[in-house]
Design an enzyme around this catalytic site. Structure first.
Site, PDB file in Angstrom:
ATOM      1  N   LYS A 204      -8.696  -7.100  -9.819  1.00 16.87           N
ATOM      2  CA  LYS A 204      -7.443  -7.187 -10.593  1.00 16.87           C
ATOM      3  C   LYS A 204      -6.261  -7.459  -9.660  1.00 16.87           C
ATOM      4  CE  LYS A 204      -4.150  -4.352 -11.974  1.00 16.87           C
ATOM      5  NZ  LYS A 204      -2.951  -5.175 -12.148  1.00 16.87           N
ATOM      6  N   GLY A 256      -2.498  -1.031  -2.046  1.00 17.83           N
ATOM      7  CA  GLY A 256      -1.317  -0.766  -2.857  1.00 17.83           C
ATOM      8  C   GLY A 256      -0.593   0.453  -2.326  1.00 17.83           C
ATOM      9  N   SER A 257       0.132   1.116  -3.199  1.00 16.02           N
ATOM     10  CA  SER A 257       0.941   2.249  -2.754  1.00 16.02           C
ATOM     11  C   SER A 257       0.080   3.488  -2.508  1.00 16.02           C
ATOM     12  CB  SER A 257       1.996   2.559  -3.806  1.00 16.02           C
ATOM     13  OG  SER A 257       1.359   2.910  -5.006  1.00 16.02           O
ATOM     14  N   THR A 258       0.581   4.351  -1.646  1.00 11.35           N
ATOM     15  CA  THR A 258      -0.123   5.611  -1.366  1.00 11.35           C
ATOM     16  C   THR A 258      -0.222   6.444  -2.639  1.00 11.35           C
ATOM     17  OG1 THR A 258       0.531   5.572   0.944  1.00 11.35           O
ATOM     18  CG2 THR A 258       0.037   7.735   0.021  1.00 11.35           C
ATOM     19  N   GLY A 261      -2.978   5.037  -4.710  1.00  7.10           N
ATOM     20  CA  GLY A 261      -4.211   5.290  -3.945  1.00  7.10           C
ATOM     21  C   GLY A 261      -4.696   6.724  -4.146  1.00  7.10           C
ATOM     22  N   GLU A 278      -6.095   0.734   1.467  1.00  2.00           N
ATOM     23  CA  GLU A 278      -5.075   0.126   2.346  1.00  2.00           C
ATOM     24  C   GLU A 278      -3.735   0.430   1.683  1.00  2.00           C
ATOM     25  OE1 GLU A 278      -5.857  -1.257   5.142  1.00  2.00           O
ATOM     26  OE2 GLU A 278      -8.002  -1.616   4.926  1.00  2.00           O
ATOM     27  N   CYS A 312       3.474  -4.189   4.022  1.00  2.00           N
ATOM     28  CA  CYS A 312       3.040  -2.808   4.244  1.00  2.00           C
ATOM     29  C   CYS A 312       3.264  -2.388   5.697  1.00  2.00           C
ATOM     30  CB  CYS A 312       1.574  -2.668   3.885  1.00  2.00           C
ATOM     31  SG  CYS A 312       0.556  -3.920   4.688  1.00  2.00           S
ATOM     32  N   GLU A 409       8.967   4.697   2.266  1.00  2.00           N
ATOM     33  CA  GLU A 409       8.737   3.256   2.342  1.00  2.00           C
ATOM     34  C   GLU A 409       9.716   2.560   1.388  1.00  2.00           C
ATOM     35  OE1 GLU A 409       5.071   1.681   0.628  1.00  2.00           O
ATOM     36  OE2 GLU A 409       4.818   0.435   2.398  1.00  2.00           O
TER      37      GLU A 409
END
Ligand code: NAP
Ligand code: MG
Length: 499
Positions: A204, A256-258, A261, A278, A312, A409
């Site tokens: 996706k 993607g974002s933490t 994740g 990641e 990132c 971030e």
């Protein structure tokens, strides 16, 4: 005519390297004109064919540079995700999983060549959909995506060397979810190693950048890739959750974002699925007083303003040695004054559009927090287009470690500058973050580079350069930046079973 005021002249009378820039020189517009060959509407790509979503629903992908609608994208629901996984499993059981690596290599090679043939068209599509400057999609995203397919084509018939002394076998079907900052490149990072190893894929893309993914589906068809080996399901976070929460995949690979994740990791806890994550970053670019400062300034600018800071591993914190702090800040301000911000389709543009209204809101909010918490803001007086999502390149000096702009971030063109006195203090400040994706060190001393790269808790440490990538080089994080590697032999290890 802009004024170029010389601060000093050399003995020969020529301007010394330190120039004080006046206004930005205006260039004539140089728009890229290649046809991106977009369809008005894109369906899902399942079992080798474009199919309408079961919900019958579509959403708009817009061009963030002017807020105009670019194309309609199918909204996949759980049933579509089921169909995609069924196709992937069938392809794995009947064709791809059984095919010798040397045959799989031919498909990967063909995909790489076809992408090269259509490189200009893909670069334009990437820029229109995501807002990044055309010179980046043209010179970085598309060639690097093709390089990943070439590199993994080279591995597919040599898999016995991935883990010498072991036998390697594919995992089966893998589910992959990617973000919007490098849509085509993240796609290549994900599917090329998976396919080389003999896995089949359901992927996706991010909701704001599905176009080049669906254009790549056309290339997969032209390459004759067997149906079901790669399936693309487009949609929002719920579609992503259906991909990551499905019982079929043996592995979930997420970029993607933490925050997301962690949601995925919680939902997969207790299952036997493999995972690679990641995630976000808050990299430090560390400049010592013996560094070549003009090169360092170029590296810092490339590190944070490349792709509007939607990176990132962006060097979003600058740690600068106190003796040269004022000098570096002055050079950075001069450099920012001549960055060109505006139409991403113009070949001269350095900073294009912010990817979405939501992202622009987030950047604006974090920058306001920096001002409120007492950091000193600098933005060059560049003109921004009146339509579309844009943000001025921004420097913050006088930043302390407790400021939100030093910890969170921002994912935008915003650099937070901190100073240090000793090597130990630089290491401590650089490592004082929840993230650990990348770092940069600028110094003339090789021994210092070695010491820093050993002590920095970051997956990648660049020395006297920044943001350099190569398919042969593994990429991935420490701490909350995730786990697993992409690229190189290590990246392939994350897509196989060893016996
Ligand atoms: P994001 O919000 O985490 O979204 C990433 C992807 O996950 C999107 O496709 C998203 O779909 C999907 N998603 C959202 N909620 C989900 C859920 N509950 N379950 C499964 N999937 C879900 O991240 P982003 O804003 O797109 O990207 C920026 C982030 O990516 C930054 O933090 C950046 O550091 C990180 N990043 C990391 C790397 C790396 O290599 N470490 C590389 C690039 C980017 P929608 O788009 O539809 O919401
Ligand atoms: Mg878009």
């Amino acid at each position: 005519m802009p004024t170029l005021t010389e601060k000093k002249t050399t003995r020969s009378g020529r301007p010394a390297p330190e120039l004080i820039f006046g206004d930005l020189w205006e260039y004539d517009p140089a728009p890229e004109t290649a046809d991106p060959k977009l369809k008005a509407r894109y369906d899902l790509f399942i079992n080798g064919a474009f199919v309408a979503p079961k919900s019958g629903k579509y959403f708009d992908s817009i061009n963030p540079a002017n807020e105009q609608k670019l194309a309609e994208i199918a909204l996949a629901n759980k049933d579509d995700v089921d169909a995609a996984y069924a196709a992937a499993q069938r392809a794995f059981d009947t064709t791809w999983g059984k095919m010798p690596g040397r045959e799989r290599a031919k498909y990967l090679y063909r995909i790489a060549r076809l992408l090269q043939d259509r490189a200009r068209e893909f670069a334009v599509a990437e820029t229109l959909d995501g807002g990044k400057p055309i010179k980046e999609s043209r010179d970085f995203d598309v060639p690097m995506a093709a390089a990943h397919f070439f590199y993994h084509a080279g591995w597919a018939d040599k898999l016995e060397y991935v883990a010498p002394g072991h036998k390697v076998a594919p995992l089966g079907v893998v589910g992959q979810v990617i973000p919007w900052n490098f849509p085509l490149l993240m796609l290549a990072w994900k599917i090329a190693p998976a396919l080389a190893m003999g896995n089949c894929v359901v992927l996706k893309p991010a909701e704001t950048t599905s176009v080049t993914c669906l254009k790549l589906a056309e290339i997969l068809q032209d390459a004759g890739l067997p149906p079901g080996v790669v399936n693309f399901v487009t949609g929002f976070g719920e579609t992503g959750a259906a991909v990551t929460g499905h019982p079929t995949p043996a592995k979930i690979a997420f970029t993607g974002s933490t925050e997301v994740g962690k949601i995925i990791m919680r939902s997969l806890a207790g299952t036997d699925k493999k995972m690679t994550m990641e995630l976000g970053g808050k990299a430090a670019n560390i400049v010592f007083d013996d560094a070549p400062l003009d090169q360092a300034v170029e590296g810092i600018v490339n590190g944070i303003f490349f792709n509007q800071g939607h990176v990132c591993c962006a060097g979003s914190r600058l740690l600068v040695h106190e003796p040269v702090a004022d000098k570096v800040l002055a050079k950075l301000k001069n450099r920012l004054k001549v960055l060109r911000v505006g139409d991403p389709m113009d070949k001269n543009t350095d900073l294009g559009a912010i990817n979405s209204r939501e992202q622009l809101k987030r950047i604006t909010e974090l920058v306001a927090s920096g001002v409120k918490e007492g950091a000193e803001l600098y933005q060059p007086p560049c003109k921004l287009p009146t339509k579309g999502f844009y943000f001025r390149p921004t420097l913050f000096s006088g930043v302390s470690m407790s400021h939100r702009i030093a910890r969170e971030e921002i994912f935008g063109p915003v650099l937070s500058i901190l100073t240090f006195r000793t090597v130990e203090e630089a290491v401590e400040k650089a490592n004082n973050t929840a993230y650990g994706l990348s770092a940069g060190v600028w110094t003339d001393k090789g021994s210092r580079i070695l010491k820093m790269s050993t002590e920095l808790k970051a997956g990648v440490v660049w020395a006297n350069t920044y943001n350099k990538f190569d398919p042969t080089s593994p990429f991935g994080g420490y701490k909350e930046s995730g786990f697993g590697r992409e690229g190189g032999r290590q990246g392939l290890l994350d897509y196989c079973q060893l016996t």
